[in-house]
Design a protein around this motif. Structure first.
Motif, mmCIF file in Angstrom:
data_model
loop_
_atom_site.group_PDB
_atom_site.id
_atom_site.type_symbol
_atom_site.label_atom_id
_atom_site.label_comp_id
_atom_site.label_asym_id
_atom_site.label_seq_id
_atom_site.Cartn_x
_atom_site.Cartn_y
_atom_site.Cartn_z
ATOM 1 N N LEU A 90 0.828 -1.209 0.000
ATOM 2 C CA LEU A 90 0.000 0.000 0.000
ATOM 3 C C LEU A 90 0.860 1.255 0.000
ATOM 4 O O LEU A 90 0.388 2.341 0.325
ATOM 5 N N ARG A 91 2.119 1.115 -0.348
ATOM 6 C CA ARG A 91 3.037 2.245 -0.568
ATOM 7 C C ARG A 91 3.032 3.253 0.587
ATOM 8 O O ARG A 91 2.722 4.414 0.411
ATOM 9 N N GLY A 92 3.371 2.788 1.761
ATOM 10 C CA GLY A 92 3.502 3.677 2.904
ATOM 11 C C GLY A 92 2.226 3.952 3.670
ATOM 12 O O GLY A 92 2.230 4.707 4.629
ATOM 13 N N ALA A 111 -6.894 2.754 5.147
ATOM 14 C CA ALA A 111 -5.482 2.852 5.520
ATOM 15 C C ALA A 111 -5.155 4.272 5.954
ATOM 16 O O ALA A 111 -5.810 5.224 5.531
ATOM 17 N N ARG A 112 -4.132 4.392 6.778
ATOM 18 C CA ARG A 112 -3.735 5.685 7.340
ATOM 19 C C ARG A 112 -2.314 6.036 6.917
ATOM 20 O O ARG A 112 -1.452 5.158 6.812
ATOM 21 N N GLU A 113 -2.084 7.327 6.697
ATOM 22 C CA GLU A 113 -0.722 7.792 6.424
ATOM 23 C C GLU A 113 0.133 7.583 7.660
ATOM 24 O O GLU A 113 -0.354 7.666 8.791
ATOM 25 N N GLN A 118 -4.437 11.311 8.501
ATOM 26 C CA GLN A 118 -5.162 11.283 7.241
ATOM 27 C C GLN A 118 -5.424 9.835 6.834
ATOM 28 O O GLN A 118 -4.520 9.007 6.845
ATOM 29 N N SER A 119 -6.656 9.559 6.461
ATOM 30 C CA SER A 119 -7.022 8.207 6.050
ATOM 31 C C SER A 119 -7.333 8.165 4.567
ATOM 32 O O SER A 119 -7.711 9.171 3.964
#
Length: 132
Positions: A90-92, A111-113, A118-119
């Motif tokens: 998921l690239r980070g 997913a969360r940063e 930020q989601s």
């Protein structure tokens, strides 16, 4: 029935015969228990990867999608062999929850940063096991 330590999430196969339980760990010793619901016993234990959080099972019962938030990926498990067959990056983004569409074509992942709250929603095409 004992199913292991630190159960985090569960999903039932569409036919109702099996229950998959995610056992959360902040290390590599996490696992997924497979329970035969008819017999009431654990029949398999699958390595859970790095901090598994949730899972969902495709409508045909062939695959389970597992979020691994510290690894930034979603693992795909073949439910006939209990073997991981894919790891989708998921690239980070740290994945928390996954839901498979009723037709089985897509897996939606919350997913969360890493550095913020930020989601995002990542969409995985289950035919090719890639984020689209």
């Amino acid at each position: 029935m004992r199913v292991g330590r630190a159960p985090r999430h569960l999903a039932v196969t569409p036919d109702g015969h099996f229950v998959y339980v995610v056992h959360w760990s902040d290390g590599l010793d996490s696992e997924i228990s497979v329970i035969d619901a008819r017999k009431g016993k654990v029949i398999a234990k699958i390595p859970g990867g790095l901090t598994p959080e949730s899972l969902d099972i495709t409508p045909n019962g062939a695959s389970a999608y597992v979020t691994n938030f510290d690894a930034f990926l979603v693992s795909v498990i073949d439910t006939s062999s209990y073997v991981p067959v894919a790891a989708i990056s998921l690239r980070g983004l740290m994945p928390f929850r996954v839901a498979i569409t009723p037709d089985g074509r897509f897996a939606y992942v919350i997913a969360r940063e890493i550095e913020s709250i930020q989601s995002h929603i990542a969409v995985i095409d289950t035919a090719i096991n890639q984020v689209v």
